[in-house]
Design an enzyme around this catalytic site. Structure first.
Site, mmCIF file in Angstrom:
data_model
loop_
_atom_site.group_PDB
_atom_site.id
_atom_site.type_symbol
_atom_site.label_atom_id
_atom_site.label_comp_id
_atom_site.label_asym_id
_atom_site.label_seq_id
_atom_site.Cartn_x
_atom_site.Cartn_y
_atom_site.Cartn_z
ATOM 1 N N SER A 183 32.601 37.307 34.735
ATOM 2 C CA SER A 183 32.318 37.949 36.027
ATOM 3 C C SER A 183 33.017 39.291 36.136
ATOM 4 O O SER A 183 34.095 39.494 35.556
ATOM 5 C CB SER A 183 32.786 37.042 37.162
ATOM 6 N N TYR A 195 39.698 33.039 41.451
ATOM 7 C CA TYR A 195 38.485 33.023 40.633
ATOM 8 C C TYR A 195 38.515 34.184 39.639
ATOM 9 O O TYR A 195 38.266 34.007 38.441
ATOM 10 C CB TYR A 195 37.282 33.133 41.571
#
Lengths: 442, 245
Positions: free
Chosen positions: B137, B150
């Site tokens: 990501s 995250y």
């Protein structure tokens, strides 16, 4: 709240847009929202699939369920695109019985609008290939509707614009085709009368449609390019294609007349485009082999072509006129359009066969589709076109409509009241509601 | 020539499923792996009907590290391509308040994916061929207050993929790092995401198919993200720490 519009980007309405992922979530959604409308891929031009106030996007209901290779019977969830069906089954020799002018419509949308295609004069509308529909009703119960059970609901749902409930799944019958290619015959027509005669002479053709130069005036009024089509047999294909007849790869060196690339499309080029298309059609008179995409969905090649008219969007006008009034009516519609100088990039004339169903659009006669940029002038012109249609016994296609008045709809179609009564009697009026159904008081 | 299957880890995710469609459409058999593999039977049926490819379902828990080797042994065939779409964002606020929850986010996005890809890497290296695709990501490019638990796990995963690629470059095994920006999935449902920066799962999937074919190393799905992240990476820390991102 979300701003939502149809394919024409007009009108834009506020709605609560929800996309349930399971039947369970859909049931909950129905229980907690008083008025909803289902939305497929948003290809209706106007406000048919904008909920008032809640829109249920069916994109997660996109699975194919079963296919019988002996009968061509396909069961699928309603959010599956016709394009997906073609991609999956054309290589195996199957094609939908009826396809509209774009393959980016969902199965549910095709049923709800009861779409028609270039073969309507022979095969009728989409309902003719639907074997059953699983409907989520106002009471939250799922019912299978078919010509054998719940016939009335089946009948109203095909062409019912989502106003009878939410289509969850359906079974349709695909037809066998000998190849992925169409043997196209291009016939230029010098004026409207010529175009209509050509279409009348071509009733035996599997597919027929005419592109009209809607800006031509005087003696050239209604000049057209008529395109007939047959599924090509392997023997009719060049050797390169005949080896793998079900694999559609573009024939090299014979590009078909195609619309301009999108960056060139604006209202100033429309007149030039219409003329060029006509001349190109004349030059190409005769037979060609075309792949299914080019023949059935020429505009799909221009992804996002709906933006050519700019941010304000555009509107479609599509009516059907009965055979005895068609010639005069079409002439009046085209005269009004060309003298207003309001160019239509996409003008299509098509001979329709007999109608079916209690609320479906098609009926025996001629259908004309025009599009216009959103402006006060266009709106005024379209109202004049409404009146001409009414004067010639015509009616209107709701999947294209974005601005008609409830009054005009009622004058055009005596079936409207029966549809509305059915909705009231079945407790559907408050439950399934679109911006369009509100505007048209359905 | 029949193609070796593509293994999709985290196949119940929107991206995982879209990747399965994209590879099946290209003629690859597909192995779908997820914790709740039974829930994939409709997807299997759909994929088989559409593309006529063999689709198999496999139970896989990214966090059950001790079962990973066994999982690979249980596959009917060692895949040619493996795509790891496992991930779990959680709520940043919950992760902040409860480090135990944060650990689960870290494990789901880094430890689990790294473990299964490490096993696959060794098998692929032994065979001398294969492509590993890790969906990481852009959140891993720089830690931000709103998403750093995250993000830090994804940063670890990105570094892992980079090292793996370096290690296997001479062994015939290729590693693709995917850094999708915003993607319209279950994970981001209800978030107010800018349309121009938000990809559909199908876009991510076709970018992955292209990247495996062309042996690309690092892909941003929408090119604009390369620019966005270059800017974010280059903001001086004294300024960055005061920003509300």
């Amino acid at each position: 709240m979300t701003q939502l519009a149809g394919w024409g980007n007009f009108p834009v309405k506020e709605t609560t847009l929800l996309a349930p992922r399971s039947e369970h979530q859909l049931h909950d959604l129905l229980a907690s929202n008083p008025s909803v409308i289902a939305r497929g891929n948003g290809r209706a031009y106007g406000d048919s699939a904008i909920g008032a106030p809640t829109t249920v996007h069916m994109r997660h209901f996109n699975k194919m369920l079963a296919f019988d290779a002996n009968t061509g019977l396909l069961e699928a969830e309603s959010g599956v695109l016709l394009g997906d069906i073609i991609a999956a089954f054309l290589p195996r020799g199957w094609f939908p019985l009826v396809v509209p002018g774009t393959k980016f419509v969902t199965l549910g949308g095709a049923i709800a609008a009861d779409v028609h295609g270039k073969n309507h004069h022979r095969d009728g509308s989409f309902r003719n290939c639907v074997v059953w529909i699983d409907m989520l009703g106002a009471d939250g119960v799922v019912r299978r509707c078919s010509p054998e059970q719940n016939l009335e609901m089946f009948d109203w749902t095909a062409g019912g614009m989502g106003l009878t409930g939410i289509i969850l799944r359906a079974a349709i019958r695909l037809r066998r085709v000998p190849s992925a290619w169409i043997r196209q015959q291009t016939l230029p027509a010098v004026d409207l009368g010529d175009a209509m005669q050509t279409l009348e002479r071509s009733v035996d053709a599997s597919y027929s449609v005419a592109w009209i130069d809607c800006l031509a005036r005087g003696a050239q009024l209604g000049r057209s390019v008529v395109m007939l089509g047959e599924h090509a047999t392997p023997e009719e294909l060049p050797p390169q294609q005949a080896a793998q007849p079900l694999t559609a790869r573009r024939v090299s060196g014979r590009p078909l007349p195609r619309p301009f690339p999108s960056f060139l499309l604006n209202r100033y080029s429309v007149r030039a485009f219409n003329a060029a298309y006509y001349w190109a059609g004349q030059r190409r008179a005769g037979f060609q082999i075309a792949d299914c995409d080019s023949y059935f969905f020429p505009l799909d090649a221009l992804l996002g072509w709906n933006r050519i008219y700019g941010r304000k969007g555009f509107m479609q006008f599509q009516c059907v006129l009965p055979p005895d009034q068609a010639s005069n009516g079409l002439r009046a519609l085209l005269e009004e359009t060309s003298s207003a100088g309001q160019g239509s990039f996409l003008a299509v004339l098509k001979r329709l066969g007999p109608g079916a169903g209690p609320f479906s659009f098609p009926m025996e006669g001629y259908t004309l589709a025009l599009d216009f940029p959103v402006s006060r002038r266009s709106l005024a012109l379209m109202e004049r076109l409404d009146r001409i249609t009414l004067a010639h016994g015509g009616r209107f296609y709701l999947a294209k409509d974005s601005r008609m008045s409830a009054d005009v709809l009622r004058q055009s179609d005596s079936r409207v009241e029966a549809f509305k009564e059915m909705r009231q009697a079945g407790g559907l009026s408050g439950r399934f509601r679109s911006a369009q159904s509100q505007r048209l008081s359905l | 020539m029949t193609k070796l299957p593509v293994l999709i880890l985290g196949a119940r995710s929107d991206i995982g499923l879209a990747v399965a469609h994209a590879f099946a459409a290209e003629g690859y058999p597909v192995q779908l792996a997820a914790r709740n593999a039974d829930g994939l039977s409709a997807a299997k049926n759909d994929l088989e009907l559409r593309y006529g490819q063999t689709v198999t379902l496999h139970k896989f828990d990214a966090l059950a590290l001790e079962d990973h080797a066994k999982f690979i042994d249980s596959l009917p065939q060692l895949p040619g391509i493996a795509v790891c779409a496992v991930g779990f964002m959680g709520e940043q606020s919950t992760s902040e308040a409860d480090p135990i929850v944060a650990t689960e986010v870290l494990r789901s996005n880094f430890e689990g994916p790294a473990s299964i890809l490490a096993h696959l890497a060794n098998r692929f290296e032994h065979r001398g061929s294969g492509v590993l695709v890790g969906i990481s990501s852009v959140a891993g490019e720089r830690g931000r207050a709103t998403n750093y638990i995250y993000g830090s796990a994804k940063a670890g995963f990105t570094a892992f993929l980079s090292g793996l690629r370096n290690r296997l470059a001479g062994a015939g095994v290729h590693v693709v790092t995917v850094l999708p920006g915003f993607v319209a999935t279950r994970m981001t449902e209800g978030m107010d995401l800018p349309a121009k920066l938000t990809a559909q799962p199908q876009e991510v999937a076709s970018a992955i198919v292209r990247a495996t074919r062309k042996r690309r190393n690092i892909i941003y799905v929408r090119p604009i993200w390369q620019l966005v992240m270059a800017v974010i990476r280059n903001i001086p820390e004294p300024v960055f720490k005061k920003l509300n991102l």
